[in-house]
Design a protein around this motif. Structure first.
Motif, mmCIF file in Angstrom:
data_model
loop_
_atom_site.group_PDB
_atom_site.id
_atom_site.type_symbol
_atom_site.label_atom_id
_atom_site.label_comp_id
_atom_site.label_asym_id
_atom_site.label_seq_id
_atom_site.Cartn_x
_atom_site.Cartn_y
_atom_site.Cartn_z
ATOM 1 N N ALA A 75 -5.099 -22.251 -16.888
ATOM 2 C CA ALA A 75 -3.902 -23.402 -17.421
ATOM 3 C C ALA A 75 -4.622 -23.788 -18.959
ATOM 4 O O ALA A 75 -3.562 -24.306 -19.898
ATOM 5 C CB ALA A 75 -4.466 -24.227 -16.476
ATOM 6 N N SER A 76 -5.656 -23.105 -19.589
ATOM 7 C CA SER A 76 -6.068 -23.535 -21.104
ATOM 8 C C SER A 76 -5.356 -22.509 -21.829
ATOM 9 O O SER A 76 -4.911 -22.717 -22.996
ATOM 10 C CB SER A 76 -7.742 -23.109 -20.935
ATOM 11 N N GLU A 77 -4.983 -20.911 -21.499
ATOM 12 C CA GLU A 77 -4.788 -20.401 -21.929
ATOM 13 C C GLU A 77 -3.046 -20.759 -22.295
ATOM 14 O O GLU A 77 -2.578 -20.488 -23.600
ATOM 15 C CB GLU A 77 -4.136 -18.713 -21.289
ATOM 16 N N PHE A 78 -2.222 -21.124 -20.931
ATOM 17 C CA PHE A 78 -1.121 -21.991 -21.308
ATOM 18 C C PHE A 78 -0.627 -23.036 -22.179
ATOM 19 O O PHE A 78 -0.079 -23.438 -23.116
ATOM 20 C CB PHE A 78 -0.572 -22.341 -20.055
ATOM 21 N N GLY A 79 -1.716 -24.286 -22.748
ATOM 22 C CA GLY A 79 -1.758 -24.706 -22.914
ATOM 23 C C GLY A 79 -2.149 -24.463 -24.142
ATOM 24 O O GLY A 79 -1.712 -25.037 -25.632
ATOM 25 N N LEU A 80 -3.299 -23.584 -25.038
ATOM 26 C CA LEU A 80 -2.533 -23.366 -26.254
ATOM 27 C C LEU A 80 -1.746 -22.701 -26.672
ATOM 28 O O LEU A 80 -1.457 -22.692 -27.573
ATOM 29 C CB LEU A 80 -3.852 -21.826 -26.510
ATOM 30 N N LEU A 81 -1.102 -22.192 -26.027
ATOM 31 C CA LEU A 81 0.908 -21.334 -26.463
ATOM 32 C C LEU A 81 1.324 -22.487 -26.403
ATOM 33 O O LEU A 81 1.847 -22.745 -27.994
ATOM 34 C CB LEU A 81 1.026 -20.142 -24.967
ATOM 35 N N LEU A 82 1.372 -23.751 -25.703
ATOM 36 C CA LEU A 82 2.302 -24.478 -26.085
ATOM 37 C C LEU A 82 1.049 -24.915 -27.663
ATOM 38 O O LEU A 82 1.968 -25.621 -28.727
ATOM 39 C CB LEU A 82 2.100 -25.544 -25.246
ATOM 40 N N ALA A 83 -0.262 -25.492 -27.712
ATOM 41 C CA ALA A 83 -0.589 -25.926 -28.919
ATOM 42 C C ALA A 83 0.378 -24.866 -30.341
ATOM 43 O O ALA A 83 0.524 -25.840 -30.926
ATOM 44 C CB ALA A 83 -2.303 -26.109 -28.599
ATOM 45 N N TYR A 84 0.465 -24.399 -30.058
ATOM 46 C CA TYR A 84 0.701 -22.702 -30.448
ATOM 47 C C TYR A 84 2.351 -23.327 -31.607
ATOM 48 O O TYR A 84 2.974 -22.906 -32.631
ATOM 49 C CB TYR A 84 1.000 -21.611 -30.998
ATOM 50 N N PHE A 85 2.927 -23.710 -30.490
ATOM 51 C CA PHE A 85 4.523 -23.723 -30.176
ATOM 52 C C PHE A 85 4.636 -25.427 -31.590
ATOM 53 O O PHE A 85 5.372 -25.802 -32.288
ATOM 54 C CB PHE A 85 4.972 -23.883 -29.052
ATOM 55 N N TYR A 86 3.256 -26.655 -30.649
ATOM 56 C CA TYR A 86 3.379 -27.610 -31.804
ATOM 57 C C TYR A 86 3.438 -27.105 -33.089
ATOM 58 O O TYR A 86 3.767 -28.022 -34.281
ATOM 59 C CB TYR A 86 2.309 -29.011 -31.475
ATOM 60 N N ILE A 87 2.382 -26.360 -33.371
ATOM 61 C CA ILE A 87 1.381 -26.147 -34.762
ATOM 62 C C ILE A 87 2.615 -25.324 -35.595
ATOM 63 O O ILE A 87 2.832 -25.746 -36.644
ATOM 64 C CB ILE A 87 0.533 -24.841 -35.099
ATOM 65 N N CYS A 88 3.645 -24.951 -34.787
ATOM 66 C CA CYS A 88 4.328 -24.026 -35.285
ATOM 67 C C CYS A 88 5.601 -24.794 -36.072
ATOM 68 O O CYS A 88 6.300 -24.665 -37.224
ATOM 69 C CB CYS A 88 5.268 -22.729 -35.032
ATOM 70 N N ASP A 89 6.536 -26.015 -35.567
ATOM 71 C CA ASP A 89 7.362 -26.336 -34.949
ATOM 72 C C ASP A 89 7.434 -28.113 -36.038
ATOM 73 O O ASP A 89 8.110 -28.046 -36.505
ATOM 74 C CB ASP A 89 7.881 -26.179 -34.308
ATOM 75 N N ARG A 90 5.778 -28.366 -35.417
ATOM 76 C CA ARG A 90 6.439 -29.935 -35.870
ATOM 77 C C ARG A 90 4.577 -29.785 -37.227
ATOM 78 O O ARG A 90 4.525 -30.964 -37.347
ATOM 79 C CB ARG A 90 5.310 -30.389 -34.863
ATOM 80 N N THR A 91 3.623 -29.127 -37.844
ATOM 81 C CA THR A 91 3.592 -29.155 -39.022
ATOM 82 C C THR A 91 3.735 -28.172 -39.833
ATOM 83 O O THR A 91 4.558 -27.168 -40.414
ATOM 84 C CB THR A 91 2.107 -28.724 -38.271
ATOM 85 N N ASP A 92 2.933 -28.304 -40.776
ATOM 86 C CA ASP A 92 3.385 -27.557 -41.751
ATOM 87 C C ASP A 92 2.685 -26.906 -42.832
ATOM 88 O O ASP A 92 1.720 -26.182 -43.697
ATOM 89 C CB ASP A 92 3.543 -28.815 -43.209
ATOM 90 N N ILE A 93 1.894 -26.418 -41.452
ATOM 91 C CA ILE A 93 0.742 -25.102 -41.784
ATOM 92 C C ILE A 93 1.295 -23.468 -41.668
ATOM 93 O O ILE A 93 1.280 -23.129 -43.013
ATOM 94 C CB ILE A 93 -0.061 -24.753 -40.546
ATOM 95 N N PHE A 94 3.052 -23.612 -41.662
ATOM 96 C CA PHE A 94 3.766 -22.045 -41.633
ATOM 97 C C PHE A 94 4.442 -22.803 -42.250
ATOM 98 O O PHE A 94 5.318 -24.199 -42.531
ATOM 99 C CB PHE A 94 3.301 -21.752 -40.537
ATOM 100 N N GLY A 95 5.148 -21.826 -43.082
ATOM 101 C CA GLY A 95 6.194 -22.234 -43.773
ATOM 102 C C GLY A 95 7.232 -22.036 -43.098
ATOM 103 O O GLY A 95 8.201 -21.902 -42.091
ATOM 104 N N THR A 96 8.644 -22.324 -43.650
ATOM 105 C CA THR A 96 10.149 -21.882 -43.711
ATOM 106 C C THR A 96 11.111 -21.328 -44.584
ATOM 107 O O THR A 96 10.324 -21.200 -45.645
ATOM 108 C CB THR A 96 10.661 -23.319 -42.766
ATOM 109 N N SER A 97 12.189 -20.382 -44.439
ATOM 110 C CA SER A 97 13.010 -20.062 -44.705
ATOM 111 C C SER A 97 13.774 -19.910 -44.318
ATOM 112 O O SER A 97 14.165 -20.525 -43.178
ATOM 113 C CB SER A 97 12.648 -18.236 -44.938
ATOM 114 N N LYS A 98 15.155 -19.670 -45.424
ATOM 115 C CA LYS A 98 16.679 -19.665 -45.143
ATOM 116 C C LYS A 98 16.885 -19.069 -43.894
ATOM 117 O O LYS A 98 16.808 -17.607 -43.956
ATOM 118 C CB LYS A 98 17.364 -20.286 -45.806
#
Length: 546
Positions: free
Chosen positions: A108-131
């Motif tokens: 469950a902890s591992e699954f939660g970490l993966l979902l947190a990674y989802f949020y970081i990638c798609d809902r924060t500006d830590i990583f960039g975007t490109s077209k």
């Protein structure tokens, strides 16, 4: 770090639950380590005691909740009191409970970490975007490269081994259908990543093939095994919806954003209902014929007669309603997406059921064909291949080449042509239906997980309910290196999520134990209610204080 969206009660609930589980898991690891240390010291004092302790520790390490569930059955079965006792034991961090369920807490902890990674990638500006950028030469090169690598490294011939003989596996075996799903998923994913609009029609055929498999696979299982138990039904729903529900919670998305999941869920439910109703008469060809006829009739009434769809599905708008924030100006109704997606493949699932029903007949026919003399066998198989190739050619020339809007009008009535032709050609000889490329088979096994994961850790939307029209960028200015890195992380994450989803399914939805499942559902709902109450306090308390 800036957040690209509002914080919701569901997200705060997830965060509280995730932190709680991680703390419980860390404490359980400490307790297990402490227990192991004590047993090591005792080993020097008493040999007999040492052997017993060592045995107990090995047993603890194997308790992965595949044999014991969150609510442990008692001789008389689970009860309401034992359900709430389980929650209390977890909240109070009872040592024996934590040690026993340490491996599930780790999962469950591992699954939660993966979902947190989802949020970081798609809902924060830590990583960039490109077209997205489409280059036909690069697209074909990557696709052919994957096929060549798969052929060289994972070509395998599967044989049906019995105590008395070894014979080739019959047509549409599991290895073949997994491979089929795998190479279609590769095309589907690459279509999304590179915005390969010119293969839009091929994407529609791939989705139709998946829906065909839903009808074929579910009908085959229920008709042959006659297993209509609640546990089997719950396991099916868990596999289809666990990850997508968690993504909706963590990323504040609508269910219909991941339209493949509601499509598969809907058609799985319909097939289950059709086979389950009056199932004791399923051996009658007349009853099955009536069920098939009624299926076509209902689809025609609901999807072909204007206005009927809206009246029937309007009560489900809360679940299936969806509006892309990038298309608000088009003023489309909330149920437009559901109407469009279900309409495209409204008949193909019925054909999947029909193919499954006549599977045994085809199996006998193929056996007789393989027993013919070489000249007759080759002649008949040549005719089959030529008819299939002719059908594909005519479909390609007069249907597939249409522009996407026109093609969509013909797709519900013609998608069966390439599917049937592919099945015939793929299974025309013993050798052709026996070999597979296992790399594509591996991808096929995690196709649902890759479909959902791509939205957030491969592509990017940057907003709730938005279609992923951007690419996740970890290595700026190096598109191919970025593609390699994000694809590697994406595939590894999809595989792990598939494994974890199965682990949770076995833990919370044990086979042939409906009562146990019901009490697990009560425990889960209670735990979620507690988390939501705390999230309400966290979000509302500051307003009350002001």
């Amino acid at each position: 770090m800036a957040l690209l969206g509002p914080v919701t009660h569901a997200q705060v609930s997830f965060l509280i639950g995730f932190v709680t589980i991680v703390v419980a898991w860390a404490y359980s690891e400490y307790l297990a380590f402490k227990k192991k240390s004590i047993s090591t010291k005792l080993r020097h004092v008493d040999v007999g005691l040492s052997e017993e302790e060592s045995h107990n520790i090995k047993e603890d390490d194997k308790a992965v909740l595949l044999e014991g569930n969150v609510i442990k059955s008692t001789p008389s079965g689970p009860t309401i009191s034992s359900t709430f006792s389980t929650i209390i034991r977890f909240i109070t961090l009872e040592e024996s409970f934590l040690i026993k369920h340490r491996m599930l807490l780790r999962a469950a902890s591992e699954f939660g970490l993966l979902l947190a990674y989802f949020y970081i990638c798609d809902r924060t500006d830590i990583f960039g975007t490109s077209k997205k950028s489409y280059n036909r030469d690069l697209f074909i090169f990557l696709l052919l490269l994957l096929i060549i690598v798969s052929t060289v490294t994972s070509f395998k011939i599967h044989l049906d081994k019995s105590p008395f003989s070894v014979k080739p596996i019959l047509f549409l075996n599991r290895h073949q259908t997994e491979e089929w799903k795998g190479w279609m998923q590769v095309i589907f994913l690459m279509y999304h990543y590179f915005a390969a609009r010119e293969i839009y029609n091929m994407g529609r055929v791939c989705v139709a093939s998946y829906i065909w498999m839903t009808g074929f696979g579910n009908f085959s299982y229920y008709y042959a095994r006659k297993d209509f138990s609640f546990s089997r039904f719950a396991q099916m729903m868990w596999r289809l919806n666990f990850l997508v529900v968690m993504c909706c919670i963590v990323l504040d998305n609508s269910y219909m954003l991941y339209y493949i999941c509601p499509l598969h869920t809907f058609y799985s439910l319909v097939v289950y209902g059709l086979v389950a109703v009056l199932n004791k008469y399923n051996e009658s060809k007349g009853v099955i014929g009536v069920k098939f006829f009624l299926s076509f009739l209902v689809i025609i009434i609901v999807w072909e007669i204007p206005g009927v769809f809206e009246v029937l599905w309007d009560p489900f708008t809360f679940l299936l309603g969806y509006k892309d924030p990038n298309r608000l100006k088009e003023n489309l109704p909330l149920m437009y997406e559901w109407h469009f997606r279900t309409g495209l493949d409204r008949y193909i699932w019925i054909l999947g059921m029909m193919y499954a029903y006549y599977y045994s007949t085809m199996e006998r026919w193929i056996e007789k064909l393989d027993e013919l003399k070489p000249k007759g066998r080759i002649l008949i198989k040549t005719i089959i291949v030529m008819i299939s190739l002719t059908a594909i050619y005519l479909w390609f020339e007069y249907v597939f080449k249409m522009d996407s809007l026109t093609y969509n009008k013909f797709h519900p009535y013609t998608s069966w042509i390439p599917i049937t032709a592919y099945i015939c050609i793929r299974n025309v000889t013993q050798s052709s239906r026996s070999y597979t490329l296992t790399l594509f088979g591996w991808i096929g096994k995690i196709s649902l997980d890759t479909y959902i994961c791509q939205f957030h850790i491969w592509l990017r939307s940057n907003a709730p309910d938005a279609q992923p029209k951007l690419l996740l960028t970890i290595i700026p200015d190096y598109p191919l290196l970025n593609f390699m890195l994000t694809t590697s992380i994406f595939m590894m994450s999809s595989y792990r999520i598939s494994e974890l989803t199965n682990t949770f399914k076995m833990a919370f939805i044990p086979s042939k134990d409906s009562k146990h499942i019901m009490y697990n559902m009560i425990a889960g709902a209670t735990f979620m209610a507690i988390l939501y109450s705390f999230s309400f306090l966290f979000l509302k308390l500051p307003q009350f204080l002001v």
